[in-house]
Design a protein around this motif. Structure first.
Motif, PDB file in Angstrom:
ATOM      1  N   ALA A   1       0.970  -1.162  -0.392  1.00  0.00           N
ATOM      2  CA  ALA A   1       0.621   0.317  -0.135  1.00  0.00           C
ATOM      3  C   ALA A   1       0.846   1.677   0.067  1.00  0.00           C
ATOM      4  CB  ALA A   1      -0.516   0.588   1.069  1.00  0.00           C
TER       5      ALA A   1
ATOM      6  N   ALA B   1       2.174   1.551  -3.584  1.00  0.00           N
ATOM      7  CA  ALA B   1       1.513   1.344  -4.569  1.00  0.00           C
ATOM      8  C   ALA B   1       1.121   3.411  -4.502  1.00  0.00           C
ATOM      9  CB  ALA B   1       0.377   0.891  -4.548  1.00  0.00           C
ATOM     10  N   PHE B   2      -0.039   3.653  -3.306  1.00  0.00           N
ATOM     11  CA  PHE B   2      -0.321   4.564  -3.325  1.00  0.00           C
ATOM     12  C   PHE B   2       0.596   5.606  -3.589  1.00  0.00           C
ATOM     13  CE2 PHE B   2      -3.913   2.124  -1.716  1.00  0.00           C
ATOM     14  CZ  PHE B   2      -4.604   2.363  -2.479  1.00  0.00           C
TER      15      PHE B   2
ATOM     16  N   ARG C   1       3.470   6.316  -4.067  1.00  0.00           N
ATOM     17  CA  ARG C   1       4.413   5.939  -5.507  1.00  0.00           C
ATOM     18  C   ARG C   1       5.333   6.801  -5.158  1.00  0.00           C
ATOM     19  NH1 ARG C   1       0.892   8.847  -9.185  1.00  0.00           N
ATOM     20  NH2 ARG C   1      -1.612   6.930  -9.454  1.00  0.00           N
TER      21      ARG C   1
ATOM     22  N   HIS D   1      -0.347   1.723 -17.495  1.00  0.00           N
ATOM     23  CA  HIS D   1      -1.141   2.454 -16.374  1.00  0.00           C
ATOM     24  C   HIS D   1      -2.419   2.720 -17.875  1.00  0.00           C
ATOM     25  CE1 HIS D   1      -3.243   4.843 -14.463  1.00  0.00           C
ATOM     26  NE2 HIS D   1      -2.894   6.225 -14.312  1.00  0.00           N
TER      27      HIS D   1
ATOM     28  N   ASN E   1      -4.553  -2.458 -13.400  1.00  0.00           N
ATOM     29  CA  ASN E   1      -4.927  -1.682 -12.592  1.00  0.00           C
ATOM     30  C   ASN E   1      -3.371  -2.008 -11.633  1.00  0.00           C
ATOM     31  OD1 ASN E   1      -5.208  -0.942  -9.984  1.00  0.00           O
ATOM     32  ND2 ASN E   1      -7.182  -1.611  -9.623  1.00  0.00           N
TER      33      ASN E   1
ATOM     34  N   THR F   1      -1.967  -0.556  -9.488  1.00  0.00           N
ATOM     35  CA  THR F   1      -2.490   0.210  -7.908  1.00  0.00           C
ATOM     36  C   THR F   1      -2.388  -1.808  -7.232  1.00  0.00           C
ATOM     37  OG1 THR F   1      -3.033   2.136  -8.142  1.00  0.00           O
ATOM     38  CG2 THR F   1      -2.961   1.162  -6.080  1.00  0.00           C
ATOM     39  N   ARG F   2      -3.321  -2.305  -7.662  1.00  0.00           N
ATOM     40  CA  ARG F   2      -4.095  -3.575  -7.146  1.00  0.00           C
ATOM     41  C   ARG F   2      -2.512  -4.814  -7.443  1.00  0.00           C
ATOM     42  NH1 ARG F   2      -9.860  -6.184  -8.557  1.00  0.00           N
ATOM     43  NH2 ARG F   2      -9.402  -5.580 -10.351  1.00  0.00           N
TER      44      ARG F   2
ATOM     45  N   ILE G   1       0.529  -4.637  -5.149  1.00  0.00           N
ATOM     46  CA  ILE G   1      -0.167  -4.152  -3.775  1.00  0.00           C
ATOM     47  C   ILE G   1      -0.619  -6.563  -3.807  1.00  0.00           C
ATOM     48  CG2 ILE G   1      -1.710  -4.716  -1.879  1.00  0.00           C
ATOM     49  CD1 ILE G   1      -2.895  -1.539  -2.812  1.00  0.00           C
TER      50      ILE G   1
ATOM     51  N   THR H   1       8.116   2.660  -8.869  1.00  0.00           N
ATOM     52  CA  THR H   1       7.205   2.043  -9.605  1.00  0.00           C
ATOM     53  C   THR H   1       6.266   2.485 -10.393  1.00  0.00           C
ATOM     54  OG1 THR H   1       6.326   2.776  -6.392  1.00  0.00           O
ATOM     55  CG2 THR H   1       5.055   0.759  -7.938  1.00  0.00           C
ATOM     56  N   THR H   2       5.659   3.092 -10.389  1.00  0.00           N
ATOM     57  CA  THR H   2       5.063   4.204 -11.749  1.00  0.00           C
ATOM     58  C   THR H   2       5.374   5.563 -11.998  1.00  0.00           C
ATOM     59  OG1 THR H   2       3.206   4.794  -9.719  1.00  0.00           O
ATOM     60  CG2 THR H   2       2.408   2.670 -10.690  1.00  0.00           C
TER      61      THR H   2
END
Lengths: 348, 359
Positions: free
Chosen positions: A131, A134-135, A137, A222, A227, A229-230, A233, B6-7
């Motif tokens: 989390a 991913a959240f 970043r 993306h 997805n 993020t998912r 995680i 990551t992104t």
């Protein structure tokens, strides 16, 4: 490095399925390391037959790397998504101690519940990693460096100078660590089952393939609508859960658990994955490779003294192996690149 | 460090930031936040923790973090160019073993120390060679050389330790600047820090490092020799780690293969805490030095307050995560605010420059 992705070489007309399989095996990135592993076993056995043929030797060969294998499989999945998980060693340590505590504090707890607790606990620690990565970043290297310190710190604070001893663990649980079915240690069977499931998932399921897409180019994945993020995680949850499982098995295998359990495993797991052909830049590699890498690392460790080399040199050998593996990947990638350019020129 | 990305990258610095007045640009930065936190911790420790203000505390604190301070200097430059060097602690160990073996073998100490530093330099050159000439990702290379250099160090000396060193030299390593509680090692550190700071912040060479970190293709096209620059940085890093190894050996009168194990992660944690972005192109040396000092002061004052060192690890981890997460949280808030302002002006479709930089 993305170019090395096991090339689905367009079969020339007239090649049979069998010859294709042979060609696939001959060119697979994992073949080289299997050969290296077999050579190590061969030379060590020639030097001292007990390395393979004594019952202890055979058991150790299969058993010792099984725990690292689990962690390396999880690590490989994370690295494929272009992340890295430095906290796995700390998770192994925490769950190993949790396992012991559960047996001590909850009288008569069923073994299966302990397994479930270890896996879930590891998974929760993985959710935290995933989390945050991913959240927020933020690169996984930074986040898991932080959680590595945090988890290990919690472990040391919780354990203190206590340790779990073999006598604290019930006999049937300890039996798991030493028992075998048809000469194959139970822990190895567990590890191999996990390996097969992970390999099948990554190869065949859509969500598994998406991990490769994300690792090859996160931004493109993306934009394409995956997805990210998912999936990221999920990869961390798998890595955490497998480290949790390894922690439970650690307690079963060794009986004693101190606060230093799993120390340094993160680098061994990353090393195993890299040696096994999982590119650190993401998108490339298989869990098979990581698993064989784990076997090679720990088998070399046992083979060195038999081959007449001080096992103090083990880490140097491991370093050479890692460097060799990434140089090999680079060479293969450059060759592939040239071949593709040549094909394009011909097609004109 | 593409490996860990990551992104989409957190925006490094948006155009808007340059429109601010100079004092705001200087005061409202992550570096200043870390420095403020450091000052806060020092003030609170002085007020609350007994013996924190004793000269001995200062001496021991600075002695212990000196190797980290030294190694953090070149590490900052490396991370700004979007690379990483995980092998530094292994180089410290290797250099320590070389110092011990050569001194034990009858070499005069200065010569042995010089040779150990040269060994560090060679280790750095090898890293640089693999990263720039062979073209491998530095994360993978230095995980490999981390194992290799440590392996050579442990292989050469086994589990034994060499503990007899010329007393003049061990005393020099433990000496203070006369009349102060400040260890003498701070003199070479301050000189090095000034050199690195001038190099990074006031020379064209320093600007090329930021340019490489922000976009290495663009940097290469504008005539920067990216490979050579990185090669120089890895060589510097190895050399400084070699020097830190000699100091480490003298300070503890102890040459062992597993000296300084895990120090690479402490260095990297401090550098990142100091506001250097792992995506490259962002960071400043005063922040890094504050980051190292913050971890050191926090550890020392908590130990004096009777809190065990494992809690210090937890705090280090939490600080590290908070510092990076807060940075991306701030960026996200700023994006939302500028989006809201955009809507108010009735130009919902147009995104601000900062937003475009994020996307």
């Amino acid at each position: 490095m993305t170019a090395v992705a096991t090339p689905p070489t367009a079969p020339a007309a007239g090649t049979s399925a069998a010859s294709r399989i042979v060609k696939h095996i001959a060119t697979a990135r994992e073949t080289g390391i299997v050969i290296a592993l077999l050579l190590v076993i061969l030379f060590a056995t020639l030097r001292n037959p007990a390395f393979l043929f004594s019952s202890d030797g055979f058991r150790d060969l299969l058993l010792t790397p099984s725990l690292l294998l689990l962690v390396a499989v999880g690590q490989a999945i994370v690295i494929i998504t272009r992340n890295v998980d430095l906290s796995v060693g700390s998770i192994v340590g925490l769950t190993a101690y949790l396992t012991g505590r559960l047996f001590i504090d909850v009288q008569g707890i069923p073994v299966i519940a302990v397994f479930a607790a270890g896996i879930v606990f590891g998974g929760i620690l993985g959710v935290i990693n995933g989390a945050l990565v991913a959240f927020a970043r933020v690169p996984a290297l930074v986040i898991t460096l932080g959680t590595m310190y945090i988890y290990r710190g919690i472990n040391v604070a919780w354990t203190g100078s206590n340790r779990i001893n073999a006598s604290d663990l019930p006999a049937d649980f300890r039996g798991l660590g030493t028992g075998q079915i048809l000469f194959i240690p139970i822990l190895t069977i567990i590890a191999v089952v996990v390996l097969v499931v992970a390999a099948w998932y990554l190869r065949n399921l859509r969500s598994g393939r998406e991990l490769y897409a994300i690792g090859s180019d996160p931004a493109a994945a993306h934009l394409y609508g995956l997805n990210v993020t998912r999936r990221v995680i999920a990869a961390f949850v798998v890595s955490g859960a497998l480290s949790g499982l390894a922690g439970v098995l650690f307690a079963a295998r060794y009986g004693t658990v101190s606060s230093g359990a799993g120390l340094g495993w993160e680098l061994q797991a990353i090393g195993a994955a890299v040696i096994g052909g999982v590119a650190i830049s993401g998108g490339v590699g298989t869990v098979w490779g990581a698993a064989i890498g784990a076997y090679l690392l720990l088998t070399i460790n046992r083979a060195l003294p038999i081959l007449g080399i001080d096992d103090f040199w083990q880490r140097a050998v491991v370093g050479v192996l890692i460097l060799g593996a990434i140089v090999l990947d680079r060479v293969l990638a450059v060759r592939q690149h040239r071949r593709l350019i040549a094909q394009r020129e011909q097609a004109r | 460090m593409t490996a860990a990305a990551t992104t989409t990258a957190v925006p490094a610095r948006t155009y808007k930031a340059y429109g601010r007045p100079a004092w705001r640009r200087f005061l409202l930065t992550r570096e200043m936040a870390i420095i403020a936190l450091l000052v806060l911790v020092v003030v609170v420790s002085l007020a609350v923790v007994p013996h924190f203000d004793s000269p001995l505390t200062v001496t021991y604190l600075l002695r212990d973090i000196a190797p980290i301070l030294l190694i953090a200097l070149p590490m900052t430059l490396i991370i700004i160019t979007e690379e990483i060097d995980l092998s530094v602690a292994s180089i410290v160990g290797l250099s320590s073993v070389m110092t011990g073996l050569l001194t034990h073998g009858g070499w005069p100490f200065p010569l042995a120390a010089l040779a150990a530093i040269v060994v560090g330099l060679i280790a750095g050159v090898f890293n640089g060679f693999l990263v720039t000439v062979v073209g491998l990702p530095s994360l993978a290379v230095t995980i490999g050389t981390l194992a290799l250099y440590r392996g050579i160090a442990v292989g050469l000396l086994g589990t034994t330790a060499i503990t007899d060193f010329p007393q003049d030299w061990t005393e020099l390593a433990k000496a203070n600047i006369p009349g102060t509680p400040v260890p003498a090692i701070m003199i070479p550190f301050v000189i090095l820090a000034i050199i690195f700071a001038v190099l990074l912040h006031f020379t064209p060479f320093g600007r090329t490092l930021y340019a490489i970190g922000l976009n290495k293709e663009a940097a290469a096209f504008s005539g920067i020799d990216v490979g050579r620059t990185k090669f120089v940085l890895f060589t510097l890093s190895g050399t400084v780690a070699g020097f830190a190894g000699v100091y480490f050996t003298l300070l503890y009168s102890n040459a062992r293969g597993d000296n300084a194990t895990g120090m690479e992660l402490q260095v990297i944690a401090a550098v990142l805490l100091g506001g250097v972005s792992i995506f490259g192109g962002r960071g400043a040396l005063h922040g890094v030095i504050a980051g190292v000092l913050l971890i050191g002061v926090l550890g020392s004052s908590l130990r004096l307050a009777g809190i065990t060192s494992d809690i210090i690890n937890v705090i280090t981890g939490v600080l590290l995560i908070l510092s990076v997460v807060s940075a991306s949280l701030l960026a996200w808030l700023q994006k939302r605010r500028s989006a809201a302002i955009g809507r108010k002006k009735g130009q919902a479709g147009v995104s601000s420059p900062s937003e475009r930089a994020t996307r």
